[in-house]
Design an enzyme around this catalytic site. Structure first.
Site, PDB file in Angstrom:
ATOM      1  N   LYS A  26      88.769  51.901  30.484  1.00  0.00           N
ATOM      2  CA  LYS A  26      89.436  50.877  29.663  1.00  0.00           C
ATOM      3  C   LYS A  26      90.938  50.868  29.970  1.00  0.00           C
ATOM      4  O   LYS A  26      91.508  49.824  30.268  1.00  0.00           O
ATOM      5  CB  LYS A  26      89.183  51.173  28.184  1.00  0.00           C
ATOM      6  CG  LYS A  26      89.892  50.233  27.226  1.00  0.00           C
ATOM      7  CD  LYS A  26      89.717  50.723  25.785  1.00  0.00           C
ATOM      8  CE  LYS A  26      90.506  49.904  24.808  1.00  0.00           C
ATOM      9  NZ  LYS A  26      89.963  48.543  24.644  1.00  0.00           N
ATOM     10  N   SER A 431      90.041  35.897   7.081  1.00  0.00           N
ATOM     11  CA  SER A 431      91.182  36.680   7.557  1.00  0.00           C
ATOM     12  C   SER A 431      92.319  35.762   7.989  1.00  0.00           C
ATOM     13  O   SER A 431      92.093  34.662   8.488  1.00  0.00           O
ATOM     14  CB  SER A 431      90.761  37.573   8.719  1.00  0.00           C
ATOM     15  OG  SER A 431      90.233  36.805   9.766  1.00  0.00           O
ATOM     16  N   TRP A 559      75.691  46.178  12.972  1.00  0.00           N
ATOM     17  CA  TRP A 559      76.844  46.688  13.699  1.00  0.00           C
ATOM     18  C   TRP A 559      77.106  48.168  13.408  1.00  0.00           C
ATOM     19  O   TRP A 559      78.203  48.667  13.614  1.00  0.00           O
ATOM     20  CB  TRP A 559      78.078  45.799  13.409  1.00  0.00           C
ATOM     21  CG  TRP A 559      77.908  44.419  13.996  1.00  0.00           C
ATOM     22  CD1 TRP A 559      76.924  44.021  14.868  1.00  0.00           C
ATOM     23  CD2 TRP A 559      78.719  43.266  13.774  1.00  0.00           C
ATOM     24  NE1 TRP A 559      77.079  42.695  15.181  1.00  0.00           N
ATOM     25  CE2 TRP A 559      78.165  42.194  14.538  1.00  0.00           C
ATOM     26  CE3 TRP A 559      79.860  43.017  13.015  1.00  0.00           C
ATOM     27  CZ2 TRP A 559      78.722  40.909  14.538  1.00  0.00           C
ATOM     28  CZ3 TRP A 559      80.412  41.732  13.028  1.00  0.00           C
ATOM     29  CH2 TRP A 559      79.850  40.699  13.786  1.00  0.00           C
ATOM     30  N   GLU A 603      71.663  37.640  15.486  1.00  0.00           N
ATOM     31  CA  GLU A 603      71.634  38.706  16.490  1.00  0.00           C
ATOM     32  C   GLU A 603      70.497  39.682  16.303  1.00  0.00           C
ATOM     33  O   GLU A 603      70.052  40.302  17.252  1.00  0.00           O
ATOM     34  CB  GLU A 603      72.912  39.540  16.370  1.00  0.00           C
ATOM     35  CG  GLU A 603      74.107  38.963  17.013  1.00  0.00           C
ATOM     36  CD  GLU A 603      75.259  39.951  16.934  1.00  0.00           C
ATOM     37  OE1 GLU A 603      76.377  39.463  16.840  1.00  0.00           O
ATOM     38  OE2 GLU A 603      75.043  41.178  16.958  1.00  0.00           O
ATOM     39  N   CYS A 641      79.024  32.947  12.822  1.00  0.00           N
ATOM     40  CA  CYS A 641      79.962  32.655  13.916  1.00  0.00           C
ATOM     41  C   CYS A 641      79.316  31.929  15.073  1.00  0.00           C
ATOM     42  O   CYS A 641      79.719  32.123  16.204  1.00  0.00           O
ATOM     43  CB  CYS A 641      80.513  33.942  14.486  1.00  0.00           C
ATOM     44  SG  CYS A 641      81.420  34.877  13.319  1.00  0.00           S
ATOM     45  N   HIS A 692      89.367  30.270  18.837  1.00  0.00           N
ATOM     46  CA  HIS A 692      89.338  31.189  19.971  1.00  0.00           C
ATOM     47  C   HIS A 692      90.506  30.985  20.928  1.00  0.00           C
ATOM     48  O   HIS A 692      90.670  31.751  21.868  1.00  0.00           O
ATOM     49  CB  HIS A 692      88.018  31.051  20.728  1.00  0.00           C
ATOM     50  CG  HIS A 692      86.835  31.365  19.868  1.00  0.00           C
ATOM     51  ND1 HIS A 692      86.142  30.392  19.177  1.00  0.00           N
ATOM     52  CD2 HIS A 692      86.251  32.541  19.532  1.00  0.00           C
ATOM     53  CE1 HIS A 692      85.180  30.961  18.487  1.00  0.00           C
ATOM     54  NE2 HIS A 692      85.224  32.259  18.669  1.00  0.00           N
ATOM     55  N   CYS A 724      86.135  30.138  12.321  1.00  0.00           N
ATOM     56  CA  CYS A 724      85.964  31.560  11.997  1.00  0.00           C
ATOM     57  C   CYS A 724      87.272  32.076  11.417  1.00  0.00           C
ATOM     58  O   CYS A 724      88.194  31.294  11.150  1.00  0.00           O
ATOM     59  CB  CYS A 724      85.559  32.332  13.263  1.00  0.00           C
ATOM     60  SG  CYS A 724      84.960  34.008  12.938  1.00  0.00           S
TER      61      CYS A 724
HETATM   62  N1  GLN Z   1      85.644  36.897   6.910  1.00  0.00           N
HETATM   63  C1  GLN Z   1      85.733  37.322   8.265  1.00  0.00           C
HETATM   64  C2  GLN Z   1      87.065  36.908   8.865  1.00  0.00           C
HETATM   65  O1  GLN Z   1      87.556  35.877   8.531  1.00  0.00           O
HETATM   66  C3  GLN Z   1      84.622  36.733   9.090  1.00  0.00           C
HETATM   67  C4  GLN Z   1      84.671  37.218  10.493  1.00  0.00           C
HETATM   68  C5  GLN Z   1      83.469  36.820  11.311  1.00  0.00           C
HETATM   69  O2  GLN Z   1      82.790  35.864  11.005  1.00  0.00           O
HETATM   70  N2  GLN Z   1      83.173  37.533  12.360  1.00  0.00           N
HETATM   71  O3  GLN Z   1      87.636  37.587   9.671  1.00  0.00           O
HETATM   72 ZN    ZN Z   2      82.916  33.900  12.213  1.00  0.00          ZN
END
Ligand code: GLN
Ligand code: ZN
Length: 754
Positions: A26, A431, A559, A603, A641, A692, A724
Site C-alpha cells: 500500500k 455524513s 462488513w 451484497e 448505495c 463520487h 450518498c
Molecule cells: N449515512 C452514511 C453516510 O452518509 C451512509 C454511507 C453509505 O451509504 N455508504 O456516510
Molecule cells: Zn450510500
C-alpha cells in the site's frame, strides 16, 4: 532455503495475501502514484513481498506454492494483461506499469475500468471489457518472471491462472458482440500460456474457475467443455480450482473436464465431499479445501481429520491434497500479535500451521491437535460469547416485532401532519465533509493526546457548524453530520457488546485500499445509547427536523468477520434488537425521522439464486425488527448505495421503510422504471447529485433529473437528496452543490403548484 518435508498428505496454498503485513505494498503504491518514488522502487518492494510470502509458505511445509497470485493491483487485470485483452481505450501494445495503473485508477483524463465485487467477498476486481477488437497477444513476462523468482529460492511452484471461462463470465461486452464469440481466441491464448509453462517444466497449474459454483447458463457449460478439451492436449497437469460454494449441478460438468485434479470448497460445502470423491476418475487428485480461507476462526483440526481419514482410505494419500478453501487473500496475515480473542483466531499464517498439522495427522502432530481442541472447547464455552438474555429475547420474538403498527398508506398522512414538510423535501444521506481537522482530532484523541472532553467539545462545534450551514443552504430535513464516526460499521461495533477489534487485521478491498473489519465473536447487545446524545444535541439547535442516523443490521454483519458457531441470521437479529432499542431511545429523545442505512443488503445475496429467498427473508426481517417498533408518526428512512434493484425490488419493498434513498444520478434515474413496473408505494429519494466526483452539478441538471423522476413517481412520493454521504467531499463544493439542489427542488415545487 528448502521446503519442509511434507507430512503424510501433501498440502498446497491457493494464494496468499499480498499487501504486506505492514501494508508495505500500500505504502509503495501510494508513494509511486504520488510521484514520490520511482517504478523500480515499487517493483523492488513487490519482489521482496513475494519472496517473504513464499518463504513463509515454504516453511509451513507446503508441497505447492502459488505463483502469480501476487498482483500490483488486481489479479483479474493481470489475467487480461497476460492474455492481451486489456481495453484498447487505454492504448495498445505491451502494457507498461503506467498504463496498468491507468486502467485501474480514475484520473483527470480518463475513467478507469469498472470495479465490482469478487463473488460474495469484500474484494473488488476490475471488470473485463469484451470486444471483438481485442488482440489476445499473450504476454507471459509477469507469470514467467515470478515463476523464476520462486524457483530461484529453491521452491516448488504451482502457477495460478484465473480460468478462461470464469474470466469471460466476469466481464461485460462493450460492443454488440456476445462475449462467448471470443472463446476460440481466448482459449488459444490460454493454450499459449499453458504451453509456455509446460516449456518451463512446470508440473501443475492451478486454474481458478469459481464460476463453477454459480448458476451457469448452458452456453457457459459448453464453453467449459470447449476450453478444457483444448487444454487436455497439453503436458501440464491442471488443478481445476473451485471455491466459495458447492459445485452442485455443475459437478458432472467439472468432473467431465478431465483435469488432473479438482479442488473443492469443503468448508462452505462439506456436503459435496463424498459425491466428488466418488465421481473422480481413477487418476484424478482431490484437493480438499478444508481450512476456511474466508473467515478468521481457528479450525477444528479433529473435525477436519474426520473428513480426511475416509478420503485417504478411499483415494490413497497420493491422490489427496490439503488446502485452504480458497485463496488466503481474504484473511489478514498473522494473528500472533493480536491481543484480542487469544488462541481463537487464525489468520493466513495460522492457517498454514493448521494445514501443516493436518498434513502430519493427529498421530504425527498430537500435541497440536490437543491444543487446538482445548482452544475450541474454550471458545465454545466462553462466557464472554454467550448472553442468555439476548438468546432468550431472540427466541421469544413474535410476528408483531417485525411489523409497523399501521400500513404505509395510513402512516404517511400522520407523518406529513407531524413533520409539516413541503412537497419534494430536501435532505442529505448523513455524513458531511470529514475534513483533515476532523480526522486529526480523532487520531489525537485515539492516541491519548486529546482528552474526551476536548474532543467532544470539538465534535459539538462541528455539529453546530454543520446545522448552521444546512439551515443557510435551505435544506428541509437536517442531519448532525456524523463527525464522531470513523466508519459507519466500526463506530456501531465499538459501541456494542460482542465485537472485537484487531490491531493488524487488514484485508485488501481493492488496489491499495484495505479494511480492518470488526470481529463479531459473541452475542450482541447494546450496553448504552450510542447516537442519542449527538442527535438530541443537533435537534436542540434547530427547529427543522434532524434525522437520526444508524447503520443497519445486515450492513454491520456483512462488513464484519462473523462468528461461525451460530447462524448468521441469529447474529443479524441480535444486532437488530440492539438497534431497535437505539431507535426507541432516539424516538423518546424527540427525533421524528430515523434513517437506517443498508448499503450492503444486496451484497449479501448468495451466489446461487436458489438461496436468495432464504437470505432476503431473514435480511429484511432483521431490518424490520430494528425499525418497526416506532410510532406510526415516526418516519423511517433507509439508504442504499446502488441502483441495481430489478431483482431485489420485492425485498426492498418488504423493508416497509417510509422513505428509500439511493444512488441514481449517474444512471440518470434508470432504475425508476423497475419501481414503476412493480408499483412501489412508499416514498423515494433518487439521488440527483453524484457525490463520487468534486463536480458541482448545476441546478438545471438536477431539475432535469427530478423531471425524469416525476414522470414515473407521484410528487408526494419524491424526496430530493444526493446519491450518498458527503464525507469524502470538501465544504465549498458541497455547499454549492446542495444550494443548487435546493433551488432545483424549489423550481419544481413552483412548477407543480402552478
Ligand atoms: N449515512 C452514511 C453516510 O452518509 C451512509 C454511507 C453509505 O451509504 N455508504 O456516510
Ligand atoms: Zn450510500
Amino acid at each position: 532455503m528448502k521446503q519442509f518435508p511434507a507430512g503424510r498428505i501433501a498440502t498446497a496454498s491457493l494464494g496468499f495475501p499480498r499487501i504486506g503485513q505492514q501494508r508495505e505494498l500500500k505504502s509503495a503504491l501510494e508513494s509511486y502514484w504520488k510521484g514520490q518514488t520511482a517504478e523500480a522502487e515499487l517493483l523492488g518492494t513487490a519482489k521482496q513481498l513475494r519472496e517473504r510470502h513464499w518463504l513463509l509458505q515454504g516453511e509451513a511445509g507446503l508441497a505447492y506454492l502459488p505463483v502469480n497470485d501476487f498482483s500490483l493491483y488486481d489479479q483479474v487485470l493481470d489475467a487480461l494483461v497476460l492474455i492481451g485483452a486489456t481495453p484498447a481505450r487505454f492504448g495498445t501494445g505491451e502494457v507498461t506499469t503506467e498504463r496498468y495503473f491507468a486502467m485501474a485508477r480514475n484520473s483527470r483524463e480518463q475513467t478507469a475500468m469498472e470495479m465490482t465485487k469478487w463473488f460474495d467477498t469484500n474484494y473488488h476486481y476490475l471488470v473485463p471489457e469484451w470486444s471483438a477488437e481485442l488482440p489476445f497477444a499473450v504476454d507471459t513476462r509477469k507469470l514467467l518472471g515470478e515463476l523464476r523468482e520462486a524457483r530461484a529460492l529453491g521452491l516448488r511452484a504451482r502457477p495460478v491462472l484465473l480460468g478462461p471461462v470464469t474470466l469471460l463470465r466476469l466481464g461485460k461486452p462493450v460492443d454488440d458482440g456476445d462475449p462467448l464469440l471470443l472463446l476460440p481466441r481466448l482459449v488459444e491464448a490460454y493454450v499459449a500460456v499453458l504451453g509456455a509453462l509446460a516449456a518451463e517444466g512446470v508440473e501443475w497449474v492451478q486454474v481458478d474457475e469459481p464460476c463453477l459454483v454459480t448458476d451457469l447458463p448452458a452456453a457457459y457449460a459448453e464453453a467449459y467443455r470447449t476450453a478444457y478439451a483444448a487444454f487436455s492436449q497439453l503436458s501440464v497437469k491442471l488443478m481445476l480450482t473451485t471455491y466459495f460454494g458447492a459445485l452442485g449441478a455443475n459437478l458432472p460438468l467439472a468432473l467431465s473436464l478431465g483435469t488432473a485434479g479438482l479442488h473443492i470448497d469443503a468448508v462452505r460445502a462439506p456436503e459435496q465431499v463424498q459425491s466428488v470423491a466418488d465421481g473422480l476418475a481413477p487418476a484424478q487428485t482431490l484437493s480438499l479445501g478444508c481450512v476456511d480461507g474466508r473467515n478468521i476462526w481457528l479450525a477444528d483440526l479433529s473435525a477436519c481429520e474426520q473428513l480426511i481419514k475416509p478420503l485417504e482410505a478411499q483415494l490413497g494419500a497420493e491422490r489427496l491434497l490439503l488446502a485452504p478453501s480458497c485463496s488466503l487473500l481474504h484473511v489478514p496475515y498473522d494473528a500472533a500479535g493480536e491481543a484480542v480473542l487469544p488462541g481463537w483466531l487464525a489468520f493466513a499464517q495460522q492457517k498454514l500451521e493448521e494445514l501443516r498439522a493436518l498434513s502430519l495427522g493427529e498421530e504425527g502432530a498430537g500435541a497440536v491437535f490437543a491444543e487446538n481442541a482445548r482452544r475450541n472447547r474454550e471458545r465454545a464455552r466462553a462466557e464472554s460469547s454467550i448472553d442468555a438474555a439476548v438468546r432468550t429475547a431472540v427466541d421469544k420474538l413474535e410476528q408483531q416485532h417485525f411489523r409497523r403498527g399501521r400500513p404505509y398508506a395510513q402512516r404517511a398522512p400522520m407523518q406529513r401532519a407531524r413533520l409539516g414538510l413541503p412537497l419534494l423535501p430536501t435532505t442529505t444521506i448523513g455524513s458531511f465533509p470529514q475534513t483533515a481537522e476532523v480526522r486529526q482530532k480523532r487520531a489525537a484523541h485515539r492516541k491519548g493526546h486529546l482528552d474526551l472532553e476536548a474532543y467532544e467539545q470539538f465534535l459539538r462545534e462541528q455539529t453546530a457548524d454543520c446545522i448552521r450551514r444546512q439551515e443557510a443552504i435551505g435544506l428541509d430535513v437536517l442531519v448532525h453530520g456524523e463527525f464522531e464516526r470513523n466508519d459507519m460499521v466500526e463506530y456501531f461495533a465499538e459501541h456494542l457488546r460482542g465485537f472485537a477489534f484487531t490491531s493488524g487485521g487488514w484485508v485488501q478491498s481493492y488496489g491499495s485500499r484495505c479494511v480492518k473489519p470488526p470481529i463479531i465473536y459473541g452475542d450482541v447487545s447494546r450496553p448504552a445509547a450510542i447516537t442519542v446524545g449527538w442527535s438530541r444535541y443537533a435537534q436542540s439547535l434547530t427547529s427543522r427536523p434532524v434525522k437520526g442516523m444508524l447503520t443497519g443490521p445486515v450492513t454491520i454483519l456483512q462488513w464484519s468477520f462473523v462468528r461461525d458457531d451460530i447462524p448468521e441470521r441469529d447474529t443479524a437479529f441480535q444486532i437488530a434488537r440492539a438497534l431497535r432499542d437505539e431507535i426507541g431511545d432516539l424516538e423518546r429523545a424527540g427525533i421524528a425521522i430515523i434513517q437506517v442505512d443498508e448499503p450492503a443488503l444486496r451484497e449479501g445475496l448468495p451466489l446461487r439464486q436458489a438461496e436468495w429467498a432464504y437470505y432476503l427473508n431473514w435480511a429484511t426481517e432483521a431490518f424490520r425488527l430494528a425499525t418497526s417498533g416506532v410510532a406510526d408518526s415516526t418516519q423511517i428512512h433507509t439508504h442504499m448505495c446502488y441502483c441495481a434493484f430489478d431483482d431485489v425490488l420485492p425485498a426492498i419493498a418488504s423493508l416497509d421503510a417510509d422513505v428509500l434513498s439511493m444512488e441514481s444520478a449517474r444512471s440518470r434515474m434508470e432504475m425508476l422504471d423497475a419501481f414503476r413496473r412493480e408499483g412501489y408505494p412508499n416514498e423515494i429519494g433518487p439521488g440527483v447529485y453524484d457525490i463520487h466526483t468534486p463536480r458541482i452539478p448545476p441546478e438545471a441538471e438536477m431539475r432535469g433529473l427530478l423531471e425524469l423522476a416525476l414522470e414515473v413517481l407521484r410528487p408526494e412520493q419524491v424526496w430530493v437528496n444526493p446519491d450518498c454521504g458527503l464525507k469524502t467531499r470538501a465544504w465549498p463544493e458541497v455547499t454549492a452543490a446542495l444550494t443548487n439542489l435546493c433551488r432545483a427542488a424549489e423550481a419544481m415545487r413552483a412548477r407543480l403548484a402552478g
